[in-house]
Design a protein around this motif. Structure first.
Motif, PDB file in Angstrom:
ATOM      1  N   ASN A  14       0.776  -1.344   0.086  1.00 48.28           N
ATOM      2  CA  ASN A  14       0.141   0.017   0.008  1.00 48.28           C
ATOM      3  C   ASN A  14       0.833   1.363   0.019  1.00 48.28           C
ATOM      4  O   ASN A  14       2.101   0.972   0.246  1.00 48.28           O
ATOM      5  N   ASP A  15       0.351   2.386  -0.441  1.00 46.14           N
ATOM      6  CA  ASP A  15       1.196   3.598  -0.603  1.00 46.14           C
ATOM      7  C   ASP A  15       0.620   4.553   0.445  1.00 46.14           C
ATOM      8  O   ASP A  15       0.773   5.702   0.203  1.00 46.14           O
ATOM      9  N   THR A  16       0.132   4.069   1.445  1.00 44.46           N
ATOM     10  CA  THR A  16      -0.247   5.107   2.539  1.00 44.46           C
ATOM     11  C   THR A  16       0.769   5.884   3.070  1.00 44.46           C
ATOM     12  O   THR A  16       0.492   7.102   3.265  1.00 44.46           O
ATOM     13  N   LEU A  17       2.190   5.414   3.223  1.00 45.80           N
ATOM     14  CA  LEU A  17       3.172   6.408   3.489  1.00 45.80           C
ATOM     15  C   LEU A  17       3.295   7.428   2.644  1.00 45.80           C
ATOM     16  O   LEU A  17       3.776   8.647   3.004  1.00 45.80           O
ATOM     17  N   ALA A  52      -5.821  -6.450   8.829  1.00 44.97           N
ATOM     18  CA  ALA A  52      -5.043  -6.824  10.139  1.00 44.97           C
ATOM     19  C   ALA A  52      -3.545  -6.354   9.892  1.00 44.97           C
ATOM     20  O   ALA A  52      -2.696  -6.167  10.671  1.00 44.97           O
ATOM     21  N   GLY A  53      -3.118  -6.019   8.920  1.00 41.10           N
ATOM     22  CA  GLY A  53      -1.861  -5.257   8.339  1.00 41.10           C
ATOM     23  C   GLY A  53      -1.545  -5.482   7.210  1.00 41.10           C
ATOM     24  O   GLY A  53      -2.177  -5.598   6.096  1.00 41.10           O
ATOM     25  N   GLY A  54      -0.337  -5.249   6.636  1.00 45.93           N
ATOM     26  CA  GLY A  54       0.299  -5.063   5.320  1.00 45.93           C
ATOM     27  C   GLY A  54       1.632  -4.490   5.025  1.00 45.93           C
ATOM     28  O   GLY A  54       2.447  -3.973   6.166  1.00 45.93           O
ATOM     29  N   CYS A 113       6.242  -4.668  12.429  1.00 51.91           N
ATOM     30  CA  CYS A 113       6.603  -6.258  12.482  1.00 51.91           C
ATOM     31  C   CYS A 113       7.790  -6.468  11.773  1.00 51.91           C
ATOM     32  O   CYS A 113       7.997  -6.303  10.562  1.00 51.91           O
ATOM     33  N   ARG A 114       8.616  -7.300  12.404  1.00 53.93           N
ATOM     34  CA  ARG A 114       9.974  -7.870  11.604  1.00 53.93           C
ATOM     35  C   ARG A 114       9.731  -9.572  11.549  1.00 53.93           C
ATOM     36  O   ARG A 114      10.816  -9.965  10.812  1.00 53.93           O
TER      37      ARG A 114
END
Length: 128
Positions: A14-17, A52-54, A113-114
């Motif tokens: 995703n390009d949220t940042l 949940a995440g991405g 998360c890593r």
């Protein structure tokens, strides 16, 4: 459908940042946490949709928009590459996007998360 009925969604890119980095808003953490109509992912819509995440992509924005159509044609060796992004600009934008990501984590909006275990732990705690 209630939030507990939702199937968890994990977004591969995703390009949220980038959206937050390019925003004219001065408080991009607030923009993400409180949400705003339109655009990419924000916390209220993510929670409501079972996000949940991405993979929050961090990359230098292109120098100019591509002139390609919505559906790309078959690749061609004759197609020119886009202009090179100057190193200083690329470094500035990518560090700025990483900074936004870690500020969102500090604000409690998400968990960086890593490992797969980190992802499972964040999901168990209800954190993106």
């Amino acid at each position: 459908m209630t939030e507990t009925d939702l199937v968890p969604v994990f977004d591969g890119h995703n390009d949220t940042l980038l959206r937050l980095y390019q925003s004219k808003d001065t408080d991009v953490e607030k923009l993400f946490i409180e949400g705003k109509s339109g655009g990419h992912i924000d916390l209220p819509r993510a929670k409501a949709g079972g996000f949940a995440g991405g993979m929050f992509a961090i990359f230098p924005p292109p120098v100019e928009k591509s002139r390609r159509g919505a559906v790309p044609l078959a690749p061609s060796a004759a197609e020119p590459l886009p202009p090179e992004v100057p190193r200083d600009e690329a470094l500035t934008s990518t560090i700025a996007m990483a900074s936004i990501l870690f500020r969102l984590e500090r604000a409690g909006a998400l968990t960086v998360c890593r490992s797969a275990g980190d992802v499972r732990g964040a999901m168990a705690q209800g954190s993106i």
